[in-house]
Write an enzyme that holds these catalytic residues in place. Structure first.
Site, PDB file in Angstrom:
ATOM      1  N   CYS A  63     144.925  92.712  67.361  1.00  0.00           N
ATOM      2  CA  CYS A  63     143.759  92.737  66.486  1.00  0.00           C
ATOM      3  C   CYS A  63     144.129  93.181  65.083  1.00  0.00           C
ATOM      4  O   CYS A  63     143.760  92.553  64.106  1.00  0.00           O
ATOM      5  CB  CYS A  63     142.692  93.648  67.077  1.00  0.00           C
ATOM      6  SG  CYS A  63     143.303  95.287  67.474  1.00  0.00           S
ATOM      7  N   GLU A 108     140.985  84.185  61.079  1.00  0.00           N
ATOM      8  CA  GLU A 108     141.914  84.940  61.930  1.00  0.00           C
ATOM      9  C   GLU A 108     142.711  83.954  62.795  1.00  0.00           C
ATOM     10  O   GLU A 108     142.133  83.250  63.612  1.00  0.00           O
ATOM     11  CB  GLU A 108     141.128  85.890  62.848  1.00  0.00           C
ATOM     12  CG  GLU A 108     142.047  86.709  63.733  1.00  0.00           C
ATOM     13  CD  GLU A 108     141.312  87.579  64.753  1.00  0.00           C
ATOM     14  OE1 GLU A 108     140.261  87.169  65.266  1.00  0.00           O
ATOM     15  OE2 GLU A 108     141.817  88.669  65.035  1.00  0.00           O
TER      16      GLU A 108
HETATM   17  P1  NAD Z   1     136.491  87.181  73.674  1.00  0.00           P
HETATM   18  O1  NAD Z   1     135.398  87.745  72.848  1.00  0.00           O
HETATM   19  O2  NAD Z   1     136.510  85.720  73.916  1.00  0.00           O
HETATM   20  O3  NAD Z   1     136.517  87.842  75.129  1.00  0.00           O
HETATM   21  C1  NAD Z   1     136.622  89.236  75.315  1.00  0.00           C
HETATM   22  C2  NAD Z   1     135.968  89.630  76.630  1.00  0.00           C
HETATM   23  O4  NAD Z   1     134.549  89.388  76.549  1.00  0.00           O
HETATM   24  C3  NAD Z   1     136.448  88.861  77.853  1.00  0.00           C
HETATM   25  O5  NAD Z   1     136.550  89.778  78.930  1.00  0.00           O
HETATM   26  C4  NAD Z   1     135.339  87.847  78.080  1.00  0.00           C
HETATM   27  O6  NAD Z   1     135.248  87.434  79.411  1.00  0.00           O
HETATM   28  C5  NAD Z   1     134.109  88.635  77.678  1.00  0.00           C
HETATM   29  N1  NAD Z   1     132.952  87.855  77.239  1.00  0.00           N
HETATM   30  C6  NAD Z   1     132.948  86.617  76.680  1.00  0.00           C
HETATM   31  N2  NAD Z   1     131.687  86.269  76.330  1.00  0.00           N
HETATM   32  C7  NAD Z   1     130.875  87.307  76.685  1.00  0.00           C
HETATM   33  C8  NAD Z   1     129.478  87.559  76.538  1.00  0.00           C
HETATM   34  N3  NAD Z   1     128.655  86.674  75.974  1.00  0.00           N
HETATM   35  N4  NAD Z   1     129.003  88.747  76.974  1.00  0.00           N
HETATM   36  C9  NAD Z   1     129.819  89.675  77.509  1.00  0.00           C
HETATM   37  N5  NAD Z   1     131.149  89.484  77.669  1.00  0.00           N
HETATM   38  C10 NAD Z   1     131.676  88.321  77.255  1.00  0.00           C
HETATM   39  O7  NAD Z   1     137.850  87.688  72.974  1.00  0.00           O
HETATM   40  P2  NAD Z   1     139.348  87.332  73.393  1.00  0.00           P
HETATM   41  O8  NAD Z   1     139.603  85.902  73.003  1.00  0.00           O
HETATM   42  O9  NAD Z   1     139.612  87.770  74.774  1.00  0.00           O
HETATM   43  O10 NAD Z   1     140.174  88.292  72.439  1.00  0.00           O
HETATM   44  C11 NAD Z   1     140.619  87.928  71.164  1.00  0.00           C
HETATM   45  C12 NAD Z   1     139.783  88.567  70.077  1.00  0.00           C
HETATM   46  O11 NAD Z   1     139.724  89.983  70.304  1.00  0.00           O
HETATM   47  C13 NAD Z   1     140.366  88.437  68.684  1.00  0.00           C
HETATM   48  O12 NAD Z   1     139.343  88.107  67.765  1.00  0.00           O
HETATM   49  C14 NAD Z   1     140.902  89.813  68.358  1.00  0.00           C
HETATM   50  O13 NAD Z   1     140.974  90.127  66.998  1.00  0.00           O
HETATM   51  C15 NAD Z   1     139.952  90.686  69.086  1.00  0.00           C
HETATM   52  N6  NAD Z   1     140.546  91.984  69.361  1.00  0.00           N
HETATM   53  C16 NAD Z   1     140.109  93.067  68.648  1.00  0.00           C
HETATM   54  C17 NAD Z   1     140.687  94.313  68.842  1.00  0.00           C
HETATM   55  C18 NAD Z   1     140.218  95.525  68.064  1.00  0.00           C
HETATM   56  O14 NAD Z   1     140.562  96.638  68.426  1.00  0.00           O
HETATM   57  N7  NAD Z   1     139.436  95.360  67.023  1.00  0.00           N
HETATM   58  C19 NAD Z   1     141.712  94.465  69.775  1.00  0.00           C
HETATM   59  C20 NAD Z   1     142.141  93.329  70.498  1.00  0.00           C
HETATM   60  C21 NAD Z   1     141.536  92.098  70.282  1.00  0.00           C
END
Ligand code: NAD
Length: 471
Positions: A277, A374
């Site tokens: 992230c 991003e």
């Molecule tokens: P994502 O939002 O697609 O999924 C994250 C989680 O949310 C998964 O477990 C998914 O199943 C769940 N999810 C999806 N839709 C949902 C909904 N409507 N309601 C509840 N849960 C739901 O993200 P990703 O692709 O797994 O991760 C990548 C993103 O995460 C990147 O944008 C990255 O920058 C961010 N990230 C941020 C940090 C931070 O600390 N700021 C750290 C790591 C990753």
């Protein structure tokens, strides 16, 4: 190595009500194990178990909770090699990096164990004694992404149980196994119902975010999902910690020592194949050193050994999933069409696996997707600037505000620039460094709330003011 995993509800290992789904190893594109899938009814059961357990667990003496976390750290340590291999198989990162992730999970657990929950003295006078106490919230829902699956689960879950909450965890379906294993280990230590885990898609995350008996959601993932969670959370005013996307800028000042900064910039931009992230995602370099630094970064990129994370000597693994791999390819193709020069990488490797070599793109400016969006993958756009005010304005001209960095020799000059960056963490001569004692979080569309340190711990509590009259 363990290849069958269960959900945990009320201290019991249970099978998912829905059909299990395959989890793909990104180095081979083949399934290596099946993951159980929960039904919405099982989410209800997990929340009910957590709510019931909370009635007693919240009163567990502080010293006992500290000891429990240390026991959990011992168990993670005892299972370190298996956990690291699981992380590599499901996430793709080189084994050495997965071992560092497990090491981080242990370190964060022990640090959180030893944190104290403060009582703040507000007034001690002949009229009254006033203290601000902290109480646990209830059931915490944790929803985690696929980039650092084990470590981010630890970041969410350890402060929850340290402060007397119970939890329901939902890991990413791309990388569920290391979290399932972690919750299995936690269940060897905590009372039944404190630590629950459900997996799967098809509304499982949403069943949690709209659940009336969950009091807080801690979420790490993309900004659109974070927005959806925030809308759902309104119904019962859930507390939220939202760690969302970033597009961190780094600014290299004209006096930077390139011998020192080039390897550090590469490391922090391509950490975990760029799927971090708070990785450095846009680099602004003063024109006086632009060509030199671009060449140095391209040289380091070309020296990486790209391959499956379990192979000896590999320094660079695959992108975690097909969608992210396609996004990286698309952004690089768009950058080429917009006049970007590819100095290293620039195309996927042939054969199986989502392998995309570390890619340095020069000659771009803002307004191109690779700079503005991003990328969350192994490609870094390097942008030339001539005026520092312009570089700061461009760094800030982005919806995200997770981290930022300034690279230079004169620290006072660098500090002045850093203070102008709109982000939650500003690093000087570093980027992406997170530490258990340093509060971490974003601003703008990167979310809100803090993790780590005392500030992070307190996000799992509600204040209660105690006012004792002495009149
Ligand atoms: P994502 O939002 O697609 O999924 C994250 C989680 O949310 C998964 O477990 C998914 O199943 C769940 N999810 C999806 N839709 C949902 C909904 N409507 N309601 C509840 N849960 C739901 O993200 P990703 O692709 O797994 O991760 C990548 C993103 O995460 C990147 O944008 C990255 O920058 C961010 N990230 C941020 C940090 C931070 O600390 N700021 C750290 C790591 C990753």
């Amino acid at each position: 190595m363990q290849t069958t995993f269960s959900l945990f509800i009320n201290g019991q290992a249970v099978q998912g009500d829905r059909d299990a789904f395959p989890v793909i190893n990104p180095a081979t594109e083949e399934a290596f194990a099946d993951c159980p899938a929960a039904s919405p009814e099982q989410v209800d059961q997990a929340v009910a178990a957590a709510a019931e357990a909370f009635k007693t667990y919240q009163h567990t003496p502080d010293a006992e909770r500290k000891a429990m976390l240390h026991k959990i750290a011992d168990l993670i340590e005892a299972n370190a090699e298996e956990l690291a291999r699981l992380v590599t198989l499901e996430q793709g990162k080189p084994l050495a990096l997965a071992q560092m992730e497990v090491g981080g999970a242990i370190g964060w657990t022990r640090y959180t164990a030893d944190l104290d929950i403060p009582v703040k003295l507000i007034e001690d006078s002949p009229e009254r004694l006033v203290e601000l106490h902290r109480k646990p919230l209830g059931v915490v829902g944790s929803i985690t992404p696929w980039n650092w699956p084990l470590m981010i689960a630890v970041w969410h879950l350890m402060p929850a149980i340290r402060t007397g909450n119970t939890f329901v965890s939902k890991p990413s379906s791309f990388t569920p196994f290391s979290t399932l294993k972690l919750v299995e280990l936690i269940n060897q230590v905590v009372p039944a119902g404190v630590a629950n885990i459900v997996t799967g898609e098809g509304g499982i995350g949403r069943a949690m975010t709209s659940h009336p008996n969950i009091q807080k959601i801690v979420f790490t993932g993309s900004t659109p999902t974070g927005q959806d969670i925030m809308r759902k959370a309104a119904d019962n005013l859930k507390r939220l910690t939202l760690e969302l996307g970033g597009n961190d800028a780094g600014i290299v000042l004209p006096d930077a020592d390139l011998d020192k900064v080039a390897p550090a910039i590469f490391q922090t931009a391509f950490l975990n194949m760029g799927q971090t992230c708070a990785a450095l995602k846009r680099l602004y370099v003063h024109e006086s050193q632009y060509d030199d630094l671009c060449q140095r970064l391209a040289k380091i990129a070309s020296e990486q050994k790209v391959g499956p994370g379990l192979d000896e000597g590999v320094t660079f693994g695959p992108v975690q999933n097909k969608a992210q791999f396609d996004l990286v390819s698309e952004l690089v193709e768009d950058a080429k069409a917009q006049g970007g020069q590819i100095l290293s990488g620039g195309a996927p490797l042939a054969g199986a696996g989502y392998f995309y070599p570390p890619t340095i793109v020069a000659g771009l400016s803002d307004g191109v997707r690779l700079v503005d969006e991003e990328q969350f993958g192994p490609v870094l756009p390097v942008v030339r600037y001539s005026d520092i005010d312009d570089a700061v304005a461009r760094a800030n001209n982005n919806v995200n505000g997770l981290g930022g960095s300034v690279w230079g020799t004169d620290i006072e000059a660098a500090r002045k620039v850093a203070s102008r960056l709109e982000c939650g963490t500003a690093w000087i001569n570093n980027h992406a460094e997170v530490l258990p004692h340093c509060p971490f979080g974003g601003c703008k569309m990167s979310g809100f709330g803090l993790e780590f340190g005392e500030e992070g711990l307190l996000e799992y509590t509600a204040p209660q003011l105690l006012n004792i009259s002495r009149g």
